[in-house]
Design a protein around this motif. Structure first.
Motif, PDB file in Angstrom:
ATOM      1  N   GLY A   1      12.410  -9.443   4.559  1.00 18.06           N
ATOM      2  CA  GLY A   1      11.001  -9.118   4.443  1.00 18.06           C
ATOM      3  C   GLY A   1      10.667  -7.952   5.348  1.00 18.06           C
TER       4      GLY A   1
ATOM      5  N   LEU B   1       3.907  -6.446   7.895  1.00 21.46           N
ATOM      6  CA  LEU B   1       2.706  -5.952   7.217  1.00 21.46           C
ATOM      7  C   LEU B   1       1.862  -5.170   8.220  1.00 21.46           C
ATOM      8  CD1 LEU B   1       0.785  -5.902   4.782  1.00 21.46           C
ATOM      9  CD2 LEU B   1      -0.131  -8.109   5.583  1.00 21.46           C
TER      10      LEU B   1
ATOM     11  N   ILE C   1       0.779  -1.082  -0.669  1.00 20.00           N
ATOM     12  CA  ILE C   1       1.285  -2.410  -1.040  1.00 20.00           C
ATOM     13  C   ILE C   1       0.455  -3.004  -2.173  1.00 20.00           C
ATOM     14  CG2 ILE C   1       1.492  -4.795  -0.227  1.00 20.00           C
ATOM     15  CD1 ILE C   1       2.290  -3.625   2.517  1.00 20.00           C
TER      16      ILE C   1
ATOM     17  N   TRP D   1       9.225 -11.214   1.346  1.00 13.83           N
ATOM     18  CA  TRP D   1       8.136 -11.816   2.106  1.00 13.83           C
ATOM     19  C   TRP D   1       7.604 -10.802   3.110  1.00 13.83           C
ATOM     20  CZ3 TRP D   1       9.170 -12.845   7.456  1.00 13.83           C
ATOM     21  CH2 TRP D   1      10.508 -12.696   7.848  1.00 13.83           C
ATOM     22  N   MET D   2       6.509 -11.158   3.768  1.00 13.58           N
ATOM     23  CA  MET D   2       5.913 -10.274   4.770  1.00 13.58           C
ATOM     24  C   MET D   2       5.502 -11.074   5.995  1.00 13.58           C
ATOM     25  SD  MET D   2       3.787  -7.400   2.711  1.00 13.58           S
ATOM     26  CE  MET D   2       4.619  -6.448   1.423  1.00 13.58           C
ATOM     27  N   GLU D   3       5.558 -10.377   7.133  1.00 14.54           N
ATOM     28  CA  GLU D   3       5.161 -10.991   8.399  1.00 14.54           C
ATOM     29  C   GLU D   3       4.019 -10.181   9.005  1.00 14.54           C
ATOM     30  OE1 GLU D   3       8.009 -12.703  11.540  1.00 14.54           O
ATOM     31  OE2 GLU D   3       7.381 -10.796  12.383  1.00 14.54           O
ATOM     32  N   THR D   4       3.076 -10.864   9.614  1.00 10.62           N
ATOM     33  CA  THR D   4       1.938 -10.167  10.204  1.00 10.62           C
ATOM     34  C   THR D   4       1.515 -10.828  11.505  1.00 10.62           C
ATOM     35  OG1 THR D   4      -0.224  -9.208   9.667  1.00 10.62           O
ATOM     36  CG2 THR D   4       0.132 -11.522   9.062  1.00 10.62           C
TER      37      THR D   4
ATOM     38  N   TYR E   1       3.063 -12.656  -1.917  1.00 11.33           N
ATOM     39  CA  TYR E   1       4.217 -12.819  -1.018  1.00 11.33           C
ATOM     40  C   TYR E   1       4.045 -14.051  -0.119  1.00 11.33           C
ATOM     41  CZ  TYR E   1       5.175  -7.850  -2.018  1.00 11.33           C
ATOM     42  OH  TYR E   1       5.427  -6.643  -2.629  1.00 11.33           O
TER      43      TYR E   1
ATOM     44  N   LEU F   1      13.615 -10.172   9.030  1.00  7.88           N
ATOM     45  CA  LEU F   1      12.501  -9.220   9.009  1.00  7.88           C
ATOM     46  C   LEU F   1      12.931  -7.858   9.535  1.00  7.88           C
ATOM     47  CD1 LEU F   1       9.279  -9.066   8.646  1.00  7.88           C
ATOM     48  CD2 LEU F   1       9.342  -8.837  11.138  1.00  7.88           C
TER      49      LEU F   1
END
Length: 281
Positions: free
Chosen positions: A14, A17, A25, A34-37, A60, A249
């Motif tokens: 991933g 974000l 996006i 996937w995304m991480e924030t 996602y 990530l």
């Protein structure tokens, strides 16, 4: 109540974000798993950031990577911060919630740094109690991340990997293993990065971070502003051959590149994950 079903994160790559990429996006979702924030960016009561996160969450799975709990501090856990985090988790149902094994506040004063703990039995007791406190409020296990450090505490008596392993064993939390941080610390302090990795139990590792660093003289600085270094890719191959594929990530926070560069780095991680042959437990 959340309108989302919990979405587990597959053992694929991933990307982080960042608001710099919001428009791109939404218009052309990149081919990442996937995304991480950072949840602190969404603690407001409303507005565009939350609306955008809703749209991205519909496409996602998410992971929340916190930076503000100051887990190792001697200050009391900020209950307001913790309850805002809980409300955001209830709304977006991230697959993982992580924080750094560090401290960044003391006496009510906050520092813009993630500072290392002394690795001692006393600080292990302290941080385990605080992880328990956080997990009791969030009603879910936390992942704790190893950080980069540019100093060592004279009083430290426990190896970093063993310290994290024992924290995971006592509290039931997981480990977010940042391989760039392991590498940067190893070079700066003349350590073998494999010694750190061998101390961490495979079953505790739920997520991996990869990032880039910069060199200033003989020191490496964890800037998150470059592509992943070839030596860190090699460490990644070694790690997943030992522990098996894990959600990974690509972390990039400064000198942000075009989104296609992040997607390409994620694709490189996916290629390595696909070729993984576990050799040890």
């Amino acid at each position: 109540m959340s309108s989302h079903l919990p979405a587990p994160i597959p053992a694929q790559a991933g990307i982080g974000l960042r608001s710099h990429h919001f428009r791109e996006i939404l218009e052309a979702p990149p081919p990442v798993a996937w995304m991480e924030t950072h949840p602190e960016n969404y603690f407001g009561d409303g507005g565009a950031p939350l609306r955008i996160l809703e749209r991205i969450r519909s496409r996602y799975p998410l992971s929340f990577h916190g930076v503000g709990l100051s887990l190792g501090s001697t200050d009391a856990i900020d209950r307001s911060h913790l309850h805002k985090l809980k409300a955001l988790i209830d709304r977006f149902e991230p697959a993982f919630v992580s924080e750094h094994l560090s401290w960044s506040s003391v006496g009510g004063r906050f520092l813009n740094e993630l500072l290392p703990l002394p690795y001692t039995p006393e600080s292990l007791d302290h941080v385990c109690a605080r992880i328990d406190e956080v997990q009791n409020v969030l009603k879910r296990p936390l992942l704790i991340e190893n950080i980069t450090r540019y100093l060592t505490w004279r009083d430290s008596t426990v190896p970093e990997g063993a310290f994290m392993a024992e924290a995971a064993r006592r509290t039931g939390c997981g480990i977010l293993l940042d391989l760039n941080n392991v590498y940067v610390n190893a070079i700066n302090f003349h350590l073998d990065p494999l010694d750190v990795l061998r101390e961490i139990p495979a079953e505790a590792v739920r997520e991996i971070h990869l990032a880039g660093f910069d060199r200033f003289g003989r020191r490496l600085i964890d800037t998150h502003g470059q592509v992943v270094h070839p030596d860190v890719w090699n460490l990644y191959r070694w790690a997943i051959d030992r522990i098996g594929p894990r959600p990974t990530l690509i972390e990039w926070d400064t000198n942000l590149p075009p989104l296609a560069v992040l997607a390409d780095q994620a694709n490189q991680a996916d290629t390595i994950l696909g070729a993984c042959h576990v050799t040890a437990s």
